[in-house]
Scaffold this active site. Sequence first.
Site, PDB file in Angstrom:
ATOM      1  N   ILE A 138       0.544  -0.893   0.150  1.00  0.00           N
ATOM      2  CA  ILE A 138       0.834  -0.439  -0.198  1.00  0.00           C
ATOM      3  C   ILE A 138       0.635   1.837  -0.656  1.00  0.00           C
ATOM      4  O   ILE A 138       1.331   1.444   0.902  1.00  0.00           O
ATOM      5  CB  ILE A 138      -0.755  -0.223   1.433  1.00  0.00           C
ATOM      6  CG1 ILE A 138      -1.989  -1.428   1.145  1.00  0.00           C
ATOM      7  CG2 ILE A 138      -1.544   1.195   1.482  1.00  0.00           C
ATOM      8  CD1 ILE A 138      -2.582  -1.608   2.144  1.00  0.00           C
ATOM      9  N   PRO A 139       0.661   2.278  -0.853  1.00  0.00           N
ATOM     10  CA  PRO A 139       2.194   2.968  -1.210  1.00  0.00           C
ATOM     11  C   PRO A 139       2.278   4.200  -0.938  1.00  0.00           C
ATOM     12  O   PRO A 139       2.137   5.309  -1.469  1.00  0.00           O
ATOM     13  CB  PRO A 139       2.238   2.699  -2.842  1.00  0.00           C
ATOM     14  CG  PRO A 139       0.629   2.951  -2.962  1.00  0.00           C
ATOM     15  CD  PRO A 139       0.339   1.399  -2.287  1.00  0.00           C
ATOM     16  N   CYS A 140       1.819   4.174   1.054  1.00  0.00           N
ATOM     17  CA  CYS A 140       2.064   5.715   0.678  1.00  0.00           C
ATOM     18  C   CYS A 140       3.759   5.863   1.505  1.00  0.00           C
ATOM     19  O   CYS A 140       3.518   7.604   2.019  1.00  0.00           O
ATOM     20  CB  CYS A 140       1.708   5.054   2.810  1.00  0.00           C
ATOM     21  SG  CYS A 140       3.522   4.408   3.840  1.00  0.00           S
ATOM     22  N   HIS A 141       4.485   5.612   0.537  1.00  0.00           N
ATOM     23  CA  HIS A 141       6.163   6.815   0.404  1.00  0.00           C
ATOM     24  C   HIS A 141       5.460   7.254  -0.830  1.00  0.00           C
ATOM     25  O   HIS A 141       5.973   8.270  -1.280  1.00  0.00           O
ATOM     26  CB  HIS A 141       6.223   5.640  -0.575  1.00  0.00           C
ATOM     27  CG  HIS A 141       6.653   4.276  -1.281  1.00  0.00           C
ATOM     28  ND1 HIS A 141       5.615   3.627  -1.282  1.00  0.00           N
ATOM     29  CD2 HIS A 141       6.530   4.736  -2.842  1.00  0.00           C
ATOM     30  CE1 HIS A 141       5.568   2.333  -2.635  1.00  0.00           C
ATOM     31  NE2 HIS A 141       6.139   3.351  -3.611  1.00  0.00           N
TER      32      HIS A 141
END
Length: 177
Positions: A138-141
């Site tokens: 889950i690409p919170c970056h």
Amino acid sequence: MAKELGYTMMDSPIGPLLLASTEEGLCYIQFANEQDGLAPLVRWCKKTFVGITPTRNDAINEPAKIQLEEYFAGKRKTFDVPTVLYGTPFQKSVWNELSNIPYGETRSYKDIALAIGAAKAVRAIGGANNRNPIPVIIPCHRVIGSNGALVGYGGGLSIKEYLLSLEEGPLFAHASS
């Protein structure tokens, strides 16, 4: 409800990762070696599940490990490993929206707030982003400040910068002001 929470360790270009899955799918990734990561996993497990203790189980986490290895090798842009999200309805809405950010692109916290219909919840978006239990997948970056600055990341800003660089996305693409 989950019957088992199995964890494994993997090496990655951003350091060791602790992965944990139930029989339904991946539910937890932590930037830590086994020694440092096990106590936080046990605490998270106690809050999330009743009567389950994490046990070492490499096989249950193999699909996630393979997909992460492909991602770090530049051979995978999307993940299709089964995941299970444990959090509040608001957190889940944020995490689901994060999953819509395309590989190589970024969004601001404001963009996420507008996308989920919570325009005034920018700080709460940051809090949910910080509690993302499955970073990288889950690409919170891919979430940056509205001014284009790299802000906050559970694994540290150097890891966030590495992941964005790996994806070769322009740092400021698609972030609103």
